[in-house]
Structure formats: C-alpha cells, structure tokens
Design an enzyme around this catalytic site. Sequence first.
Site, PDB file in Angstrom:
ATOM      1  N   ALA A   1       0.829  -1.206   0.000  1.00 15.09           N
ATOM      2  CA  ALA A   1       0.000   0.000   0.000  1.00 15.09           C
ATOM      3  C   ALA A   1       0.863   1.256   0.000  1.00 15.09           C
ATOM      4  O   ALA A   1       0.552   2.237   0.677  1.00 15.09           O
ATOM      5  CB  ALA A   1      -0.948   0.002   1.196  1.00 15.09           C
TER       6      ALA A   1
ATOM      7  N   ILE B   1       2.749   3.321  -5.409  1.00 14.69           N
ATOM      8  CA  ILE B   1       2.358   2.572  -6.609  1.00 14.69           C
ATOM      9  C   ILE B   1       1.099   1.763  -6.355  1.00 14.69           C
ATOM     10  O   ILE B   1       0.153   1.780  -7.150  1.00 14.69           O
ATOM     11  CB  ILE B   1       3.506   1.646  -7.060  1.00 14.69           C
ATOM     12  N   GLY B   2       1.065   1.054  -5.239  1.00 14.00           N
ATOM     13  CA  GLY B   2      -0.092   0.225  -4.921  1.00 14.00           C
ATOM     14  C   GLY B   2      -1.367   1.026  -4.803  1.00 14.00           C
ATOM     15  O   GLY B   2      -2.422   0.642  -5.329  1.00 14.00           O
ATOM     16  N   LEU B   3      -1.296   2.176  -4.131  1.00 12.20           N
ATOM     17  CA  LEU B   3      -2.499   2.993  -3.929  1.00 12.20           C
ATOM     18  C   LEU B   3      -2.976   3.621  -5.230  1.00 12.20           C
ATOM     19  O   LEU B   3      -4.186   3.678  -5.496  1.00 12.20           O
ATOM     20  CB  LEU B   3      -2.221   4.076  -2.888  1.00 12.20           C
TER      21      LEU B   3
ATOM     22  N   GLY C   1       8.027  -2.705  -3.110  1.00  7.50           N
ATOM     23  CA  GLY C   1       9.203  -1.837  -3.059  1.00  7.50           C
ATOM     24  C   GLY C   1      10.072  -1.980  -4.285  1.00  7.50           C
ATOM     25  O   GLY C   1       9.810  -2.808  -5.165  1.00  7.50           O
TER      26      GLY C   1
ATOM     27  N   LEU D   1      12.648   9.009  -5.941  1.00  7.91           N
ATOM     28  CA  LEU D   1      11.668   9.871  -6.581  1.00  7.91           C
ATOM     29  C   LEU D   1      12.342  10.581  -7.746  1.00  7.91           C
ATOM     30  O   LEU D   1      13.493  11.030  -7.634  1.00  7.91           O
ATOM     31  CB  LEU D   1      11.122  10.904  -5.591  1.00  7.91           C
ATOM     32  N   ALA D   2      11.611  10.739  -8.851  1.00  4.31           N
ATOM     33  CA  ALA D   2      12.204  11.341 -10.043  1.00  4.31           C
ATOM     34  C   ALA D   2      12.684  12.767  -9.779  1.00  4.31           C
ATOM     35  O   ALA D   2      13.742  13.171 -10.271  1.00  4.31           O
ATOM     36  CB  ALA D   2      11.192  11.331 -11.187  1.00  4.31           C
TER      37      ALA D   2
ATOM     38  N   HIS E   1      -6.802  34.916  -4.840  1.00  3.84           N
ATOM     39  CA  HIS E   1      -8.135  34.454  -4.428  1.00  3.84           C
ATOM     40  C   HIS E   1      -9.073  34.459  -5.634  1.00  3.84           C
ATOM     41  O   HIS E   1      -9.035  35.385  -6.451  1.00  3.84           O
ATOM     42  CB  HIS E   1      -8.682  35.392  -3.344  1.00  3.84           C
TER      43      HIS E   1
END
EC number: 1.8.1.4
Length: 454
Positions: free
Chosen positions: A183, A186-188, A268, A315-316, A441
């Site tokens: 989880a 990638i999994g999520l 992983g 991470l890229a 805003h």
Amino acid sequence: MKSYDIAVIGGGPAGYLAAERAAETGKKVLLAEKRTVGGVCLNEGCIPTKAFLYSAKIFEYEAHKGKDLGLCCENAALDHAKVLARKQTVVNTLVGGVSSALARKKVDVVQAEAGLRREERGFAILCGRESFFAEKVLLATGSEPVIPNIPGVAGGIGDGSVLTSRDILDLQELPEKLVIVGAGVIGLEMAAYFSIAGSKVTVVEMLKQVGGPIDTDLSGALQRHLEKTGIEFVLGSKVFDVSGKTAHVETPSGVRELPYDKLLMCVGRKPSLHIPGLSGMNLCMEHGAVVTDLHCETNIPNLFAAGDVNGKCMLAHVAYREAETAVNNMTGTPDEMDYSAVPGVIYAQPEAAFCGLTEQQAAAQGINPVIKKAAINLSGRHIAEYGMSDGFCKLVLDQRGQTILGASLFCAYASEIVYSLALIIQNKIPVKSIKKTIFPHPTVCEIVRETLFI
C-alpha cells in the site's frame, strides 16, 4: 577509443538530465542506455500512471458527480483499451522529446548495456564491441521492482497472473478481481485506477497504515476515501503464498484466502546495478545501494551516482536535483544535496501531498511541535469545484511556532501546492513573513495561509 569529458550510464531522469546539464557547460558527453531514454518514470512509472489516473478522474466525474455539477452524462463508460492507447501516446511523445533534447545538445547516445573499468586517468565504458573513455562517470541506472521469495510468485510471473508495476501498465483487459500487495504510492495509485475502472480491488499491506511513513492523519483520510470507492484494505498482514490464483494472507485475526484474476506485487524497489565490471572496483555499497556523499560522489574519485541507484530517496524529482548536484561538482561548481524538504504526492482524487517532517517524526526527534490543521472547506474554490469534503491542510511548526517543519495536504491541487511548502520549509521562511504574503483568491493554495491563522 573515443574520449569524453563525462559519461552517464543510464538514461532515466537522473541520467538524461545530467547529460543535458553537462553538455550545456560545453562538456563532451556520452549517455549509455540499454532500453529507452526516460527510464522508469517516463516509461513505466510517474507519467503512464498519471495518464491512467486522469482518465479515471474524468470518468468518475461523469459517472458519479455529473448530476451534482449540472451535467447529463448518461451511460458513461471507461474504455480501458483506449486509456492504454492514450497512455502509450503520451509516453512516446515525451520519450521523443527527451531524445530530441539530447540530440540538440549534442549528447552522444549509445543504446547498449554499459560495462565499466577503472583506468589510470578515468574510466573505460564498454558497450558491446565498442569502448569509450571518460574522465568522469555518473551512475544513473535507476531501480527495479523487488520480487519477494514467496511461494507461487515466480510461477505467477511466468504465467502472467502475477504482475509487477511495469507489467500492469500494459495489461490489456481489466481483471475482475485484483489483489495488490503493498500500500505504498504505486499500490495505492493502481488501486485507485482499477477500482474506478471496475475491478474489485483488495490491498494487502504489512504496515498498520497505508502510504508508508506519511502523517497518520493523512494516511487515515486517504484510506477512508479509497474505501468509499470500493477498495478493501487488509492491513498489518502478510502474504505467504500465492498458489492457484489465491493469495494466502496471515492477518491479525487469522489466515484469509483472497482469490484473484491478477495480483500486483509492489512491495518496493531496489537499486539496479547490473553493470559489468562494477563489482571489482571496491565501490562502497550499503543495503544494495551505492553510497554517495552530499556532492553525489562515491568513494571512488570522479565516480558519481544519482537517482534511485543511491537508494536515498527514490523519486524522479530527487533524481533531477541529484543529477544537477553531481554535474555541478563534476564541472567545478561546488554544490550539495539538501534532503530536508523533499515533497511527495499520492495521486488519488483528491490528492495526498506531503513535505518535511510529519507530526510523528518531529516527536521522535524530540521536538515538541506546534500543530495547525484546517479543513479544506475553508477554501471557497475547493467547495465551488468539489463541494464539502473531509480534506485538510496540516502544518507542523517548530515548538515556538516560528517556522514550518512539515506539511500534509489532502485536497484537489495538492500536488501543485506542495511545491510552495517545500520552498518555505527548505529556506526556513518565517511564519510571520508567510502571513504577510498576498495569496491569490479564490485558490485552493489559500488554505496554507488560513491554516497559519488557526
């Protein structure tokens, strides 16, 4: 033997950006890549998954939220084959762009597996029958999925019932039942897409929360949202066998059997270091990764490493910065890495983004942080576009409340807002200065200012 100032082994985010930056300084650069430039991120990670998830987001709006928005979208359907085709078009376009940029900057690209041999004044790069010389080398070979030694996994990969993160992005048909092991990000993200697309998704995770070491409030909100889309989570549990298209899972309440059509194994990634000759160079390694200092240099002079191969932060966007740091040091400009404010995003809908320390990490470091948390419903734009929700902005401040140490966001556009928080955290911009800043805003990013005034 053709000579170069700098050779880069690996054409992913760290590799291709390093080659471009080095060439921009006037250096003669060689890039060796055995597959396709772009690496994991472009070909089988960040970009293709976002193409999937954008299709799922638009479909979810049409199928489930259209009426609330005054839209009539009867019989909305998601065509996975067309999603797959569009994904490939996006990937091909961006890969072509990288190749063109390398060509414009006169980087010599060799598509071959590269071996390495240390020589008196530098390194020999061995690519098949060709050999090259470079004074300095950057290792940027990326990472690959971890395949756990669980009974049935090897056979499942062989018959196509067990998939890696690379395989699932080319899956031609939606599985009726999909079990995802892991989880993490990638999994999520794959759970989010396939659940919206129509698969029955079950996610098994060894930890007691989803999303890895993210803030517990963020993890809980993300899990609750994904459960509303039909995803089942089996947490604190371990898969011990996947024979017969059934995942056998040891849970806190006993063994469960989860039948599946496809099983995604994403527990992983590990550094990819299949470089002939590297093992004989006495390169310092730790936990299967190349050890680098803050200059991205290894224990071998003039041999640098950037990206997933050093195992620091896979991470890229971190790979990009490490590549720049390495090239700067290679070309005589002192530079150091700073990992204190690395942003991360889980591209569910809404998005989960985070940066710096979580409340739990701050406490573990002996900091008694000031916590400020505001509901995203304070944002007029968020309500106008998405209605009332359980999203939020959570800021972790130092114990005197003067600087922000970390942030967690669960809302639309979180991936775009978190950059400003990374800038604030890394540069230690005082809270009093942020409060005086004029935010546009109506925008969702105003929630940062609103949270500080809580």
